[in-house]
Each structure stands twice: as structure tokens, then as C-alpha cells.
Scaffold this motif. Structure first.
Motif, PDB file in Angstrom:
ATOM      1  N   CYS A   7      -1.062  19.682  -8.585  1.00  0.00           N
ATOM      2  CA  CYS A   7      -1.526  20.683  -9.801  1.00  0.00           C
ATOM      3  C   CYS A   7      -2.159  21.735  -9.673  1.00  0.00           C
ATOM      4  N   GLY A   8      -1.363  22.857  -9.912  1.00  0.00           N
ATOM      5  CA  GLY A   8      -2.093  24.392 -10.176  1.00  0.00           C
ATOM      6  C   GLY A   8      -0.680  25.868 -10.127  1.00  0.00           C
ATOM      7  N   ILE A   9      -1.157  26.790 -10.354  1.00  0.00           N
ATOM      8  CA  ILE A   9      -0.952  27.599 -10.289  1.00  0.00           C
ATOM      9  C   ILE A   9      -0.143  28.347  -9.502  1.00  0.00           C
ATOM     10  N   GLN A  10       0.729  29.098  -9.512  1.00  0.00           N
ATOM     11  CA  GLN A  10       1.488  29.895  -8.095  1.00  0.00           C
ATOM     12  C   GLN A  10       0.598  30.403  -7.524  1.00  0.00           C
ATOM     13  N   GLY A  11      -0.086  30.653  -5.976  1.00  0.00           N
ATOM     14  CA  GLY A  11      -0.807  31.236  -4.954  1.00  0.00           C
ATOM     15  C   GLY A  11      -2.563  30.542  -5.566  1.00  0.00           C
ATOM     16  N   SER A  12      -2.184  29.702  -5.890  1.00  0.00           N
ATOM     17  CA  SER A  12      -3.408  28.288  -5.706  1.00  0.00           C
ATOM     18  C   SER A  12      -3.955  27.931  -4.937  1.00  0.00           C
ATOM     19  N   GLY A  13      -3.443  27.824  -3.848  1.00  0.00           N
ATOM     20  CA  GLY A  13      -3.235  27.663  -2.369  1.00  0.00           C
ATOM     21  C   GLY A  13      -2.421  26.023  -2.010  1.00  0.00           C
ATOM     22  N   LYS A  14      -2.192  25.211  -2.578  1.00  0.00           N
ATOM     23  CA  LYS A  14      -1.382  24.314  -2.868  1.00  0.00           C
ATOM     24  C   LYS A  14      -0.766  23.769  -1.800  1.00  0.00           C
ATOM     25  N   SER A  15       0.126  24.663  -1.085  1.00  0.00           N
ATOM     26  CA  SER A  15       1.212  24.543   0.025  1.00  0.00           C
ATOM     27  C   SER A  15       0.163  25.185   1.432  1.00  0.00           C
TER      28      SER A  15
END
Length: 149
Positions: A7-15
Motif C-alpha cells: 500500500c503506497g503511492i507511485q515512486g515509494s519503492g514498492k517494486s
């Protein structure tokens, strides 16, 4: 069996976090790669049927959007773990702008997702929720989130 919901916005490091922490153990379900909800539902169903550990690597900003993954996972006996990617939206937008082609999300997309962002709570069905912060250079700090007292 474990289902992991990011759960987080684009560019927050999820991938990047997925690659570092789950690549060798969990199948990645990502709408950007699959391109349609139909394909996403089919892959989710296949993971559940096969009892395969998986990570939902999408923004999942709202309770309603996360429920589409949590409900079937819980019904199948999976333990559901959440990771909340806490980040400054301006920093996330700047990281996002370093992407090229289709994967670069316009400002309205990043900031629009940020406005809709609802931190996950145990009431949604999560057995555990961790907060993830991206700390340059390319490191992550993970801490357990505690429900409000």
C-alpha cells in the motif's frame, strides 16, 4: 500460506522492496504488468488455488481496493500481511520522474493517489502491518505499525 499486500503511492519503492525481500519466495501480482483486472483476477485465483505465496504490488490506496485481495485470501486460509510505504509525495514524484516511457506516472496520478491514501488497519483482516520507509541510498527501514491506542 502468505498473502502480502503493498500500500503506497507511485515512486515509494514498492517494486524495489519486492525485488529485495520477496522475489525468491512470492509470486508478484502487479496490474501494470498484467494490464487488465481480468488477468489480475485470474492470476490471484491461480495463486489461491495452488496455495502459492504472493505479493500484490499495486498502490492499493483504499480499504475498498485492498478488500478485493484480502477477502479471497482470508477465505482460503492465507495469512495476510500488509506493508504501508510511507513517503513524502514530492520525493516519490521526483523518483517517479526518473522512470522512462509508460511507467512514468503524471503528477496528477501520484498526487491523486496520495490524496486517496488510507493507511491499512488490522480491521481489514491483516495479521500484521509494517511501515516501510525508503532511506537513500536505496535502503529500507521496516517497523511494525501499531493500531491507535
Amino acid at each position: 500460506m502468505q498473502a502480502v499486500i503493498f500500500c503506497g503511492i507511485q515512486g515509494s519503492g514498492k517494486s524495489t522492496f519486492y525485488l529485495e525481500r520477496f522475489f525468491d519466495t512470492h509470486l508478484r501480482i502487479n496490474l501494470d504488468m498484467l494490464r487488465t483486472r481480468h488477468r489480475e483476477r485470474r492470476l490471484l485465483a491461480a495463486c489461491i488455488d495452488a496455495r502459492q505465496r504472493f505479493v500484490i504490488d499495486n498502490t492499493n490506496p483504499t480499504v475498498e481496493e485492498r478488500a478485493r485481495y484480502i477477502a479471497p485470501a482470508l477465505a482460503a486460509g492465507f495469512e495476510v500481511t500488509g506493508y504501508f510505504f510511507a513517503t513524502d509525495p514530492r520525493a516519490a514524484f521526483e523518483r517517479n520522474q526518473q522512470r522512462s516511457g509508460r511507467v512514468a506516472v503524471p503528477a496528477a496520478g501520484v498526487f491523486g493517489t496520495y490524496k486517496r491514501l488510507q493507511p491499512p488497519t488490522p480491521d481489514e483482516g491483516f495479521a500484521r502491518i509494517d511501515r516501510v520507509e525508503l532511506v537513500p541510498p536505496r535502503g529500507f527501514v521496516v517497523t511494525p505499525m501499531r493500531p491507535p491506542a
